[in-house]
Design an enzyme around this catalytic site. Structure first.
Site, PDB file in Angstrom:
ATOM      1  N   ARG A   1     -15.135   3.669   2.305  1.00 37.94           N
ATOM      2  CA  ARG A   1     -13.805   3.579   1.698  1.00 37.94           C
ATOM      3  C   ARG A   1     -13.840   2.771   0.405  1.00 37.94           C
ATOM      4  NH1 ARG A   1      -9.280   1.901   5.746  1.00 37.94           N
ATOM      5  NH2 ARG A   1      -8.293   2.026   3.717  1.00 37.94           N
TER       6      ARG A   1
ATOM      7  N   LYS B   1     -12.496  -0.308  -6.824  1.00 39.64           N
ATOM      8  CA  LYS B   1     -11.611   0.502  -5.956  1.00 39.64           C
ATOM      9  C   LYS B   1     -10.160   0.026  -6.100  1.00 39.64           C
ATOM     10  CE  LYS B   1     -11.019  -0.727  -1.504  1.00 39.64           C
ATOM     11  NZ  LYS B   1      -9.659  -0.857  -1.001  1.00 39.64           N
ATOM     12  N   ASN B   2      -9.972  -1.297  -6.060  1.00 38.82           N
ATOM     13  CA  ASN B   2      -8.604  -1.814  -6.080  1.00 38.82           C
ATOM     14  C   ASN B   2      -7.951  -1.746  -7.454  1.00 38.82           C
ATOM     15  OD1 ASN B   2      -8.840  -2.247  -3.392  1.00 38.82           O
ATOM     16  ND2 ASN B   2      -8.945  -4.490  -3.496  1.00 38.82           N
TER      17      ASN B   2
ATOM     18  N   CYS C   1      -7.181  -0.637   6.383  1.00 41.94           N
ATOM     19  CA  CYS C   1      -8.031  -1.376   7.306  1.00 41.94           C
ATOM     20  C   CYS C   1      -7.207  -2.163   8.314  1.00 41.94           C
ATOM     21  CB  CYS C   1      -8.934  -2.341   6.527  1.00 41.94           C
ATOM     22  SG  CYS C   1     -10.412  -1.543   5.920  1.00 41.94           S
TER      23      CYS C   1
ATOM     24  N   ARG D   1      -4.151   2.363   2.664  1.00 46.49           N
ATOM     25  CA  ARG D   1      -3.086   1.403   2.387  1.00 46.49           C
ATOM     26  C   ARG D   1      -2.368   1.736   1.071  1.00 46.49           C
ATOM     27  NH1 ARG D   1       0.385  -2.505   4.302  1.00 46.49           N
ATOM     28  NH2 ARG D   1       0.885  -3.952   2.654  1.00 46.49           N
TER      29      ARG D   1
ATOM     30  N   ARG E   1       0.108  -6.420   8.035  1.00 40.87           N
ATOM     31  CA  ARG E   1       0.291  -5.801   6.720  1.00 40.87           C
ATOM     32  C   ARG E   1       1.682  -5.170   6.532  1.00 40.87           C
ATOM     33  NH1 ARG E   1      -5.328  -3.225   4.734  1.00 40.87           N
ATOM     34  NH2 ARG E   1      -4.668  -4.190   2.799  1.00 40.87           N
ATOM     35  N   PRO E   2       2.732  -5.996   6.635  1.00 39.52           N
ATOM     36  CA  PRO E   2       4.074  -5.446   6.426  1.00 39.52           C
ATOM     37  C   PRO E   2       4.286  -5.026   4.969  1.00 39.52           C
ATOM     38  CG  PRO E   2       4.157  -7.841   6.595  1.00 39.52           C
ATOM     39  CD  PRO E   2       2.738  -7.448   6.859  1.00 39.52           C
ATOM     40  N   ILE E   3       5.379  -4.311   4.721  1.00 38.01           N
ATOM     41  CA  ILE E   3       5.664  -3.888   3.330  1.00 38.01           C
ATOM     42  C   ILE E   3       7.043  -4.383   2.900  1.00 38.01           C
ATOM     43  CG2 ILE E   3       4.136  -1.871   3.240  1.00 38.01           C
ATOM     44  CD1 ILE E   3       6.657  -0.188   3.946  1.00 38.01           C
ATOM     45  N   ASP E   4       7.518  -5.441   3.583  1.00 32.34           N
ATOM     46  CA  ASP E   4       8.872  -5.925   3.290  1.00 32.34           C
ATOM     47  C   ASP E   4       9.040  -6.373   1.836  1.00 32.34           C
ATOM     48  OD1 ASP E   4       7.035  -8.012   4.314  1.00 32.34           O
ATOM     49  OD2 ASP E   4       8.676  -9.369   3.843  1.00 32.34           O
TER      50      ASP E   4
ATOM     51  N   ASP F   1     -11.315 -10.512   0.408  1.00 31.56           N
ATOM     52  CA  ASP F   1     -12.215  -9.359   0.512  1.00 31.56           C
ATOM     53  C   ASP F   1     -13.697  -9.758   0.479  1.00 31.56           C
ATOM     54  OD1 ASP F   1     -10.062  -7.743   0.742  1.00 31.56           O
ATOM     55  OD2 ASP F   1     -10.218  -6.795  -1.217  1.00 31.56           O
TER      56      ASP F   1
HETATM   57  C1  UD1 Z   1      -4.675  -5.742  -1.766  1.00 33.29           C
HETATM   58  C2  UD1 Z   1      -6.074  -5.138  -1.745  1.00 33.29           C
HETATM   59  C3  UD1 Z   1      -6.883  -5.710  -0.581  1.00 33.29           C
HETATM   60  C4  UD1 Z   1      -6.887  -7.230  -0.626  1.00 33.29           C
HETATM   61  C5  UD1 Z   1      -5.461  -7.766  -0.737  1.00 33.29           C
HETATM   62  C6  UD1 Z   1      -5.407  -9.272  -0.947  1.00 33.29           C
HETATM   63  C7  UD1 Z   1      -5.733  -2.920  -2.668  1.00 33.29           C
HETATM   64  C8  UD1 Z   1      -5.768  -1.452  -2.426  1.00 33.29           C
HETATM   65  N1  UD1 Z   1      -5.969  -3.708  -1.605  1.00 33.29           N
HETATM   66  O1  UD1 Z   1      -4.049  -5.342  -0.542  1.00 33.29           O
HETATM   67  O2  UD1 Z   1      -8.207  -5.218  -0.695  1.00 33.29           O
HETATM   68  O3  UD1 Z   1      -7.458  -7.720   0.561  1.00 33.29           O
HETATM   69  O4  UD1 Z   1      -4.784  -7.158  -1.856  1.00 33.29           O
HETATM   70  O5  UD1 Z   1      -6.125  -9.632  -2.067  1.00 33.29           O
HETATM   71  O6  UD1 Z   1      -5.525  -3.376  -3.771  1.00 33.29           O
HETATM   72  N2  UD1 Z   1       2.439  -9.125   2.756  1.00 33.29           N
HETATM   73  C9  UD1 Z   1       3.678  -9.211   3.361  1.00 33.29           C
HETATM   74  N3  UD1 Z   1       4.639  -8.319   2.974  1.00 33.29           N
HETATM   75  C10 UD1 Z   1       4.411  -7.367   2.031  1.00 33.29           C
HETATM   76  C11 UD1 Z   1       3.128  -7.292   1.426  1.00 33.29           C
HETATM   77  C12 UD1 Z   1       2.171  -8.188   1.820  1.00 33.29           C
HETATM   78  O7  UD1 Z   1       3.924 -10.063   4.207  1.00 33.29           O
HETATM   79  O8  UD1 Z   1       5.332  -6.587   1.729  1.00 33.29           O
HETATM   80  C13 UD1 Z   1       1.378 -10.077   3.159  1.00 33.29           C
HETATM   81  C14 UD1 Z   1       0.220  -9.348   3.869  1.00 33.29           C
HETATM   82  O9  UD1 Z   1       0.486  -9.173   5.240  1.00 33.29           O
HETATM   83  C15 UD1 Z   1      -0.924 -10.285   3.605  1.00 33.29           C
HETATM   84  C16 UD1 Z   1      -0.614 -10.845   2.219  1.00 33.29           C
HETATM   85  O10 UD1 Z   1       0.782 -10.618   2.004  1.00 33.29           O
HETATM   86  O11 UD1 Z   1      -0.876 -11.330   4.531  1.00 33.29           O
HETATM   87  C17 UD1 Z   1      -1.439 -10.226   1.105  1.00 33.29           C
HETATM   88  O12 UD1 Z   1      -1.185  -8.841   1.035  1.00 33.29           O
HETATM   89  P1  UD1 Z   1      -1.178  -8.035  -0.331  1.00 33.29           P
HETATM   90  O13 UD1 Z   1      -1.454  -8.971  -1.461  1.00 33.29           O
HETATM   91  O14 UD1 Z   1       0.066  -7.226  -0.388  1.00 33.29           O
HETATM   92  O15 UD1 Z   1      -2.413  -7.086  -0.128  1.00 33.29           O
HETATM   93  P2  UD1 Z   1      -2.489  -5.519  -0.337  1.00 33.29           P
HETATM   94  O16 UD1 Z   1      -1.779  -5.128  -1.578  1.00 33.29           O
HETATM   95  O17 UD1 Z   1      -2.163  -4.836   0.930  1.00 33.29           O
END
Ligand code: UD1
Length: 432
Positions: A413, A38-39, A132, A108, A137-140, A321
């Site tokens: 999902r 999926k990922n 989920c 996401r 889960r910020p996007i900064d 995961d």
């Molecule tokens: C992806 C996977 C998810 C997996 C995760 C970690 C997909 C669709 N999902 O999620 O299944 O659990 O990787 O292996 O591929 N963070 C920030 N700011 C950001 C982005 C992330 O602070 O802009 C933090 C998140 O809150 C979290 C950590 O970084 O604590 C890891 O997140 P990230 O690696 O971005 O995971 P996803 O891409 O959301």
């Protein structure tokens, strides 16, 4: 349409049966094949926005998240269709640059489209992503990376307004190796004139797979999977046929199922290297595991012991995961196990449901302490998130009596027809 279903109505009926019913106690035996990850599929679908041609993704399972991404792509103007198990995406006519809250919130990975839309159309308006409920889960980091490269980005009323501009820098250094941010920035840079370096990128196998896909389309990406990714912008990407990598999380979940049920299983379409840390823990609990090319065979033990401690980390560390599934495993291993969740703030929501099944678990902020028991019991429980839902299924397989799990659309999902695969191995589980 995948051959598993004969009509679209079949798919809808299937996806709207929203409970699993499990009669616990059966050992799992036999051989099954794992699906594509999926990922890996989700970012590749976002990446197909960059392609002026037809992308054919081979053997794609109908994950609910994939269906959500397909809706997003169609809404942008792409032509997407299933032919058998293959998914065809023609992004030639993509013209819309906006993703509504309604489309973005179920998944996401909707945020993964930001970089590709910006790159292809110069402007984007994308609602904040959903996914989920496992933390803030910020996007900064996504936005930081795009801004560093010169994009103008404003956040207002739940939307991200972004505009491509002149290159500001040649390098982006991530404060944390976020999977999604690495993918977003990498995709944006593919069609961005000049060289882009990403320092401290995520190294997950799905990042390597996305780079492989984009390179097959004509991109110039080097170093995916290492500490530095270098992308040289090209003018255009072309359509290709591509088969995404297999799902290491599905593989891990089934290995844990085999271990918990005292079974003997063989999983085909697995990459041993991607599950090395899990395999070490399962061996510590007493399982015998043999790996051969793309197969993993597991023989469980009658006396499973605690695997000690699991700490989730970025790849190649223990995957977050698989954390929930490891909590389930610990509930029936002799001794005390400690599970530390270091990535997401609230990824222990499912624990309350396991406690209803008689499990002995204490949670304190980011650690879960589990005392293994000889027996756990069936109960009516509710899936709280995708992997938490999987952990309840695992517990149900070994519980005495009947377990019903509701909210299983969360499990759909990221697992395709999980009950069919488990039934093939001998589990008594059905969708009701
Ligand atoms: C992806 C996977 C998810 C997996 C995760 C970690 C997909 C669709 N999902 O999620 O299944 O659990 O990787 O292996 O591929 N963070 C920030 N700011 C950001 C982005 C992330 O602070 O802009 C933090 C998140 O809150 C979290 C950590 O970084 O604590 C890891 O997140 P990230 O690696 O971005 O995971 P996803 O891409 O959301």
């Amino acid at each position: 349409m995948p051959v598993f279903f004969s009509t679209l109505i079949d798919i809808f009926i299937y996806l709207y049966m929203d409970k699993f019913f499990i009669n616990g106690g059966n050992k799992l035996f036999g051989e099954i094949k794992m699906d594509c990850a999926k990922n890996a599929v989700l970012p590749i679908l976002a990446g197909s926005i960059l392609v002026e041609g037809v992308v054919c993704l081979k053997d794609v399972p109908i994950y609910k998240d994939v269906l959500s991404m397909i809706e997003i792509l169609k809404n942008l103007g792409a032509d997407v269709k299933w032919v058998g198990k293959n998914l065809y995406i023609d992004s030639f006519n993509i013209c819309k640059n906006e993703i509504s809250h309604q489309l973005a919130s179920p998944v996401r990975s909707s945020i993964f489209t930001l970089g590709p839309i910006l790159s292809r159309l110069g402007k984007a308006k994308v609602a904040y992503p959903g996914g989920c409920n496992i933390g803030l889960r910020p996007i900064d980091i996504h936005l930081f990376g795009l801004r560093e490269l010169g994009c103008n980005i404003n956040e207002k009323n739940g939307y991200i307004y972004a505009q491509k501009s002149k290159r500001k820098a040649n390098a982006v250094s991530l404060r944390f190796p976020s999977v999604g941010a690495t993918e977003n920035i990498m995709m944006f840079a593919c069609l961005f004139d000049g060289e882009t370096k990403i320092y401290n990128p995520a190294k997950e196998p799905e990042i390597v797979d996305l780079a492989k896909f984009l390179n097959k389309c004509g991109a110039k990406i080097k170093g995916a999977g290492s500490d530095l990714i270098v992308i040289n912008g090209v003018k255009k990407l072309n359509g290709v046929d591509y088969k995404p990598i297999y799902d290491r999380i599905e593989c891990g979940t089934f290995l844990i199922a085999g271990a918990m049920t005292g079974g003997e299983i063989v999983l085909k379409n697995c990459n041993y290297n991607h599950n090395q840390v899990l395999i070490e823990k399962l061996k510590k609990s007493g399982c015998k595991i043999f790996c051969d090319k793309n197969k993993i065979a597991l023989k469980s033990s009658k006396n499973l012991a605690s695997y000690g401690t699991v700490e989730t980390e970025v790849y190649p560390g223990f995957p977050t995961d698989l954390q929930s599934q490891m909590v389930s495993l610990a509930t029936i291993c002799k001794g005390t196990s400690f599970i530390f969740e270091n990535l997401f703030e609230s990824r222990f929501n499912f624990v309350g449901e396991l406690i209803k099944m008689g499990c002995d678990i204490k949670c304190k902020s980011s650690v879960c302490i589990v005392n293994g028991k000889n027996k756990i019991f069936g109960a009516d429980v509710v899936a709280t998130d995708l992997r938490g839902g999987a952990s309840l299924i695992l517990a149900g397989l070994v519980a005495e009596g009947y377990t019903t799990i509701s909210n299983i659309e969360l499990v759909d999902r990221g697992y395709f027809a999980i009950e069919n695969k488990l039934s093939t191995l001998g589990a008594d589980i059905k969708r009701i």
